[in-house]
Each structure stands twice: as C-alpha cells, then as structure tokens.
Design an enzyme around this catalytic site. Structure first.
Site, short mmCIF file in Angstrom:
data_model
loop_
_atom_site.label_atom_id
_atom_site.label_comp_id
_atom_site.label_asym_id
_atom_site.label_seq_id
_atom_site.Cartn_x
_atom_site.Cartn_y
_atom_site.Cartn_z
N THR A 188 -15.36 65.32 -27.56
CA THR A 188 -13.87 65.77 -27.13
C THR A 188 -13.59 64.65 -25.72
OG1 THR A 188 -14.97 67.64 -25.94
CG2 THR A 188 -13.80 67.97 -28.13
N ARG A 231 -15.22 74.95 -33.02
CA ARG A 231 -15.55 73.66 -33.01
C ARG A 231 -15.06 72.93 -34.24
NH1 ARG A 231 -16.78 71.24 -27.98
NH2 ARG A 231 -14.56 71.89 -28.22
N ASP A 269 -25.15 58.59 -24.96
CA ASP A 269 -24.73 59.81 -24.33
C ASP A 269 -26.10 60.67 -24.47
OD1 ASP A 269 -24.12 62.51 -23.79
OD2 ASP A 269 -22.28 62.40 -24.78
C1 P61 Z 1 -20.38 71.92 -24.17
F1 P61 Z 1 -15.79 72.46 -25.51
N1 P61 Z 1 -20.51 69.59 -23.39
O1 P61 Z 1 -21.14 71.28 -25.14
P1 P61 Z 1 -19.54 67.53 -19.12
N2 P61 Z 1 -21.41 64.76 -23.68
C2 P61 Z 1 -21.61 65.83 -24.51
C3 P61 Z 1 -21.39 67.02 -23.98
O2 P61 Z 1 -21.75 67.96 -24.65
C4 P61 Z 1 -20.61 67.27 -23.28
C5 P61 Z 1 -20.10 66.12 -22.36
C6 P61 Z 1 -20.15 64.80 -22.76
C7 P61 Z 1 -20.12 70.88 -23.19
C8 P61 Z 1 -18.80 71.35 -22.16
C9 P61 Z 1 -17.53 71.31 -22.88
O3 P61 Z 1 -15.08 70.31 -25.59
C10 P61 Z 1 -15.55 70.66 -24.68
O4 P61 Z 1 -20.59 67.68 -17.84
C11 P61 Z 1 -22.50 65.37 -25.61
O5 P61 Z 1 -18.92 68.82 -19.46
O6 P61 Z 1 -18.30 67.03 -18.30
C12 P61 Z 1 -20.25 68.40 -22.55
O7 P61 Z 1 -19.94 66.90 -20.01
C13 P61 Z 1 -19.29 66.08 -20.96
C14 P61 Z 1 -17.14 71.99 -23.72
C15 P61 Z 1 -17.23 69.89 -23.00
C16 P61 Z 1 -16.03 71.84 -24.51
C17 P61 Z 1 -15.95 69.63 -23.69
O8 P61 Z 1 -20.03 72.92 -24.08
#
Ligand code: P61
Length: 462
Positions: free
Chosen positions: A129, A386, A219
């Site tokens: 996202t 999701r 990533d």
């Molecule tokens: C999560 F609903 N993930 O999985 P930040 N890359 C990847 C991630 O999994 C990620 C980020 C970048 C979250 C938090 C979250 O739609 C959503 O530290 C593979 O959260 O900025 C984050 O890293 C971004 C939840 C983010 C969400 C976006 O729960």
C-alpha cells in the site's frame, strides 16, 4: 519398534514483564465496532483482547534492547547510536550507506522522490500500500510482475514471492529500461500472505536486470523471515545460517527500504540503505527536508540503538524459528478446523481467504472487512482487512480494484503472545466459521482519498 521421540521447539525467551489484557462483553464489543465504523483500525486498543492487527511496532523488545535504550546519545548531530546502526546495517545486510528515517514509508518517500520521474514504471513482486502510493505520488506506475500462483490463495507453490521473469521481460520490452528506475523486490511478500522469494529466482532477476542496467531495490522489512523459508525449503540452503542467507539476498540488490518495526523488533524506526554513492547523496539531501538530520532521520538516539541490537537478534535461528513457528501453529489449528486460509502458511500472520469463507458476499460488499468485524465481535480478536478496501480504486477507471486476494490477516506480533492465545484465536475463528452463513456485507459510507483502509467507515448492508 518404539515410536520416534518427538522434539518440540519452545520460545527462546522467558517473560520478565507483563501487560494485563482486558476482556469485554459482546454488548461492549457491539458498541465499540459500531463506533469504529466497522473498521478495526478505528477501534481503541483498550477495547481489544488479542491484538493481531499488525506485527508492525508491536513486538516485545529484549532486555538487551531495553538496556540499549539507556545508552541513547540524544545529540542533535553525530549520535554514537547512528554509527552503531550504520555498522549493524553494513555487517548484517551488507549495504554501504545508511539514511535513517522515522519508519518504512519515510524511506519509501525519499527513494521514490529521488529515483522516479513522471511516466516511469516500477515493476515489483506485488504491491504494498504505502510503497505503491509513494511511487504514484512521484509520478510512477507500479506494475505487478509476481508469479500467478501468488494471486491464488490455494496454490501450494513454496516460493509465491517469486518474480515471473517473462512478465518482467515484457515490461522492459514495452517501456524500455530507461523508464524503469528500479525493480522493487520485497522479501516475505506481505500482501501475498507473507510468501517468500527464492534465491534461485532472485539470482535470475539480478541477471536480467544486469543485462538492462536496471537497479533492484529491496523491501527488506521481513528479510529474516524470508531467509528462514529459504533455509527450510530451498535446495542447498539447509546448512546455511539465517545471517548468511540474509547477506546473500541483500548482496543481489542495490539497496533497501526498511521498516524496522517488523524484523528488527522495535516499536518505531526505519531506514534506507544504498550502495550507490550518488543515489545515497541525493537521499541524504532530502532526509534533512522531510525527516530530520542525516544522523537521526526522525528517530531518537535510543531508538536507533534498539534497532541496531534488534537487527542482530532478527537473524538468530532460535528466534526466527519460534517466530515463524508460532504463525504455523496458528495456521495448522485453523486448517484442522477446516477454515480456508492462504497456503503455504506465511511468515508473519495467517491470512483467511474471505472469498471462500463468505461466498455469499460480492466483493463490493467487502467480505474481508465484514469478516474482520465479525471476528472482533466474537471474542475481541482484532485482525486487518487485506482485500478490496486495501487495494483501493484504479486511478484510471475510478472503480474498486477487486483484487483476486480478499484476505483477513491475523498478524502475530513477535515475542508477545503465547500458544494459549493462539488456541483462543483459533477457537474464535472456528466459531465464526461455523456461523458464516449469517455474516452480512458492509457498505462504505466514508472514503478517504489515500490509503482509504486506515480511516474508511462502514455500515451493515441490508
Ligand atoms: C503492516 F495496513 N507494514 O504490515 P511503515 N513495506 C512493507 C510493510 O509491511 C510496511 C511498510 C513497507 C505494516 C504497517 C502498515 O496498509 C498498511 O514502517 C512490506 O509502516 O511505514 C508496513 O512501513 C511501511 C499497515 C502499513 C497497513 C500500511 O501492518
């Protein structure tokens, strides 16, 4: 003949501090989810019993990490914790230059602004996202080049994070390498259900990108979890350490964005790491505009210290086996109850297949959103949608994207919950599954323009 002796693993830690959990009544939960517009992101954490919304920033830090917090050097410039973090990133990931950021999306922002020009195309092994949004905000277009199996929740492919090289070649042929600033490769692909990419595949992606002079940006948010699956499943890697596999993965890429809130076992933090001096220099110039000075990037010194220590812990075999093992434990319990989940069971959570769970609901009635709300109602477990809500609207058509994966993620924080919590969760999901015919859809009554899933509100659809 005697039975072979069983050898279980157990958590490689004991518990030193506890946080009480509050249980609620069904009536209280009904009021709370209505108040939250049937969106689990809008629930108050106080009203949640077992919180499986995310593994992001929710892990328990070790005694070493807490001790490190006391060593925070909060100087505005040149904090010793920055140099420790820089050394840890060089040692564990092998990237040369470090730009600290407040969390993962801070790194995505700086990278996208630096490398993407309007009209550029960024191929990747499934969207995430925030990653895709930053690419789009910079004028780029994300193109999915993951293998088809990744979009099929029932496919048992062991490496559903792999890139389809023919799809990648096609993008290169169509737009030209000069319009592809980088290929974005995620490890333990989140939106696919925490599915790993194989090293064999990554080597081939590297070779193809080398032919065309295209960078690969990794990533690395859950790279250690991906490395565990490589050790388990990929021929030739069973005897290699997690640390060795992580270094090999990173060595095939030119830099990474990192949300340290996952693998690195901290509550806040992230970074961008780059091998190319020029790209690094440009990002370092931007970090002071958007995040903070280039030796803290939005983190406190103590937070950088905790990340540096957490990175080391993330590649310890006993840790990662227990972490991924707990996910497997929950997944297998759900399978035993006949609940449809994404297979193979992934790295950081169990993903319920909401289309199969609730076949009576059209995707525009948001089955995964409705299922997440229903799970909360049953016993206070918080999960995350999701699916169609998360995927958002196609910017060209304005229509819901209706992705093939319509999932509810039960995400496990690291080192936080016990197997007994997993039993309670599995029983609750099984109960909702038994009553699935009664679950109704939702209509969206408030829709923010960006990342709508965080703040959207819903009402029951009659
Ligand atoms: C999560 F609903 N993930 O999985 P930040 N890359 C990847 C991630 O999994 C990620 C980020 C970048 C979250 C938090 C979250 O739609 C959503 O530290 C593979 O959260 O900025 C984050 O890293 C971004 C939840 C983010 C969400 C976006 O729960």
């Amino acid at each position: 003949m005697s039975e072979p002796r069983r050898r279980s693993w157990a958590e490689p830690f004991k518990i030193k501090m506890v946080e009480p959990l509050k249980m609620t009544t069904r009536e209280e939960r009904e009021a709370a989810i209505r108040e939250a517009g049937y969106n689990t992101f809008l629930l108050r954490s106080e009203d949640v019993y077992i919180d499986l919304l995310t593994d992001s920033g929710t892990s328990a830090m070790s005694d070493r990490q807490w001790a490190g917090m006391m060593l925070g050097d909060e100087a505005y410039a040149g904090s010793r914790n920055f140099y420790h973090l820089e050394a840890a990133v060089r040692e564990i990931y092998g990237y040369k230059h470090l730009v600290p950021t407040h969390q993962g999306r801070g790194a995505e922002h700086l990278l996208s602004r630096t490398l993407i020009k309007p009209g550029d195309v960024i191929p990747g092994n499934m969207y995430f996202t925030t990653t895709r949004l930053h690419q789009e905000l910079a004028g780029g277009l994300f193109v999915d080049v993951i293998i088809d199996e990744a979009h099929d929740p029932a496919s048992l492919h062991p490496f559903k994070g792999d890139v389809d090289l023919a799809k990648l070649q096609k993008v290169i042929d169509e737009v030209g390498a000069e319009h592809i600033p980088y290929v974005c490769i995620a490890t333990a692909v989140n939106m696919a259900g925490g599915q790993p990419i194989s090293l064999a595949n990554l080597h081939k992606v590297r070779a193809l990108c080398n032919e065309h002079g295209i960078r690969i940006i990794h990533d690395a948010t859950r790279v250690a979890e991906n490395a565990y699956f490589i050790k388990e499943r990929e021929p030739g890697y069973a005897d290699k350490s997690i640390a060795t596999i992580v270094l090999e993965i990173c060595g095939l890429t030119d830099g990474c964005t990192m949300s340290a809130k996952k693998d690195a076992l901290v509550n806040i933090g992230g970074f961008l790491a780059l091998n190319e001096w020029k790209v690094f220099e440009a990002c370092r110039n931007l970090v002071v505009v958007y995040e903070g000075l280039h030796t803290y990037g939005g983190m406190a010194g103590r937070d950088m210290e905790a990340v540096a220590i957490g990175l080391g812990e993330s590649v310890q075999f006993d840790h990662i086996r227990a972490r991924v093992g707990q996910v497997k434990y929950l997944g297998e319990k759900l399978q035993a109850y006949g609940v449809p989940i994404v297979v193979p069971i992934g790295s950081h959570g169990v993903f319920l297949d909401a289309k199969t769970f609730l076949p009576q609901l059209d995707q525009d009635l948001y089955p995964a959103q409705a299922l997440a709300a229903e799970l909360y109602l049953d016993c206070g477990v918080r999960a995350m949608e999701r699916g169609n809500v998360s995927a958002g609207r196609d910017p060209k058509t304005g229509q819901n994207r209706r992705p093939s994966l319509e999932l509810v993620r039960l995400t496990l924080p690291r080192r936080v919950y016990t197997q007994a919590h997993m039993d309670v969760v599995a029983e609750s999901v099984a109960e909702v599954y038994d009553n699935r015919a009664t679950v109704k859809g939702l209509k969206m009554v408030y829709e923010p323009s960006d990342l709508r899933f965080f703040q959207a509100r819903f009402e029951p659809f009659d």
